[in-house]
Design an enzyme around this catalytic site. Sequence first.
Site, mmCIF file in Angstrom:
data_model
loop_
_atom_site.group_PDB
_atom_site.id
_atom_site.type_symbol
_atom_site.label_atom_id
_atom_site.label_comp_id
_atom_site.label_asym_id
_atom_site.label_seq_id
_atom_site.Cartn_x
_atom_site.Cartn_y
_atom_site.Cartn_z
ATOM 1 N N GLY A 157 0.857 -1.186 0.000
ATOM 2 C CA GLY A 157 0.000 0.000 0.000
ATOM 3 C C GLY A 157 0.889 1.231 0.000
ATOM 4 N N ILE A 159 2.833 2.712 2.379
ATOM 5 C CA ILE A 159 4.187 2.641 2.945
ATOM 6 C C ILE A 159 5.033 1.617 2.188
ATOM 7 C CG2 ILE A 159 5.525 2.238 5.058
ATOM 8 C CD1 ILE A 159 2.982 3.202 6.622
ATOM 9 N N SER A 237 5.024 -2.618 11.018
ATOM 10 C CA SER A 237 3.567 -2.654 10.793
ATOM 11 C C SER A 237 2.839 -2.666 12.142
ATOM 12 C CB SER A 237 3.188 -3.835 9.906
ATOM 13 O OG SER A 237 3.520 -5.072 10.508
ATOM 14 N N ARG A 238 2.614 -3.861 12.678
ATOM 15 C CA ARG A 238 2.068 -4.008 14.031
ATOM 16 C C ARG A 238 2.744 -5.234 14.640
ATOM 17 N NH1 ARG A 238 0.696 0.541 13.981
ATOM 18 N NH2 ARG A 238 -1.394 1.415 14.127
ATOM 19 N N GLU A 267 3.185 -4.117 23.696
ATOM 20 C CA GLU A 267 3.844 -2.814 23.824
ATOM 21 C C GLU A 267 3.344 -2.182 25.111
ATOM 22 O OE1 GLU A 267 3.268 -0.441 20.296
ATOM 23 O OE2 GLU A 267 4.208 -1.941 19.036
ATOM 24 N N HIS A 286 8.189 1.853 19.002
ATOM 25 C CA HIS A 286 7.098 2.266 18.103
ATOM 26 C C HIS A 286 7.216 3.753 17.737
ATOM 27 C CE1 HIS A 286 2.691 1.211 16.924
ATOM 28 N NE2 HIS A 286 3.207 2.085 16.071
ATOM 29 N N ALA A 288 8.219 4.866 14.400
ATOM 30 C CA ALA A 288 8.449 5.052 12.954
ATOM 31 C C ALA A 288 7.860 6.357 12.422
ATOM 32 C CB ALA A 288 7.914 3.860 12.167
#
Length: 325
Positions: A157, A159, A237-238, A267, A286, A288
């Site tokens: 997509g 990114i 991503s996750r 997290e 986290h 980014a």
Amino acid sequence: MSKPNVFVTRLIPAKGLDVVQEFCNVDLWQGELPPGREELLKHAQGVDGLLCLLTDKIDGDVMDAAGPQLKVISNHAVGFDNIDIPAATARGIPVGNTPDVLTDATADFAFTLLMAAGRRVLEADRYIRAGKWKTWEPMTLLGADMNGTTLGLIGFGRIGKAMARRAAGFDMRVIYYDPSDNTTYTDLNATSVDFETLLIESDFISLHTPLTPDTRHLINAETLSKMKPNVVLINTSRGPVVDHDALYEALKSKRIFAAALDVTEPEPFPVEHPLFTLDNVIIMPHIASASKATRDKMSLMAAMNLIAGLKGEQLPNCVNPQVYK
Ligand code: NAD
């Protein structure tokens, strides 16, 4: 006319918060940590809008605790796996997110991690700090080349495509797997392949999918076993897209060369986790999308979604546009 009431679950940049405060009565959460479940349910009561973060689990109970006047949920993130979208849609509540404005910052950081893990940057820094640097060594801290290698992108997509643009500057071959796209992008020099081919042929694998039931633990013992031993795996991503126990085994046994995780499960990631005993993994908190300009734009976009929803207008970025049909 009285202003609408909104709950904002964390301090966000002034760029967006000032706009929200001008238009709304704001209950701004001031806690050091995000609101817990009880607090979230309590502060949601009676609000017209919610501006929330990926750390807030917004399910049907939160929506019901708010009440039938809840008009909009605005997430300060592009990912929205923290929100029960079917529950929002069933209640006719539009949900907003913040796409595009964080694409470049996130891809920049994913590429930073790719190079840092490939060239062992953090490990080299620890090596010096530990007093191990005695002389220039032809065989010490050897890493991976980027030039001429294959970058496999899982999820192509916004990114994923931004990663392909960056890879072009390093003369990398780009292949991607995305179930909703099999275009050959000549402008991006990127070719669609099946998932198995991507695992087998890539030297670097970078994850850019949303977290869904299909992508949960997509990277697991079986998929790791198909990768080349020189693979560097990047996850921005996750966290739950990667099975961390399987990753630990793969890194420890040198089944793959290295990994870098901006996102983890859970997290915050516990410092006692065995992954922290390994030198060939980088773990980040986290960050980014954490550039000042990007966070300003995210906050403004989240504010615009919130206000549009409160005015009964279509959100500029809505993840469940079915609510308007
Ligand atoms: P996007 O919607 O533009 O792209 C996601 C792509 O993944 C889509 O093309 C989709 O078809 C594809 N996809 C869905 N299921 C897949 C599967 N099973 N296998 C492979 N591909 C699949 O989203 P984006 O803006 O590129 O963001 C991607 C994700 O990155 C977000 O959902 C978010 O979770 C994460 N993200 C993280 C940070 C961070 O701070 N670490 C920042 C921004 C985004």
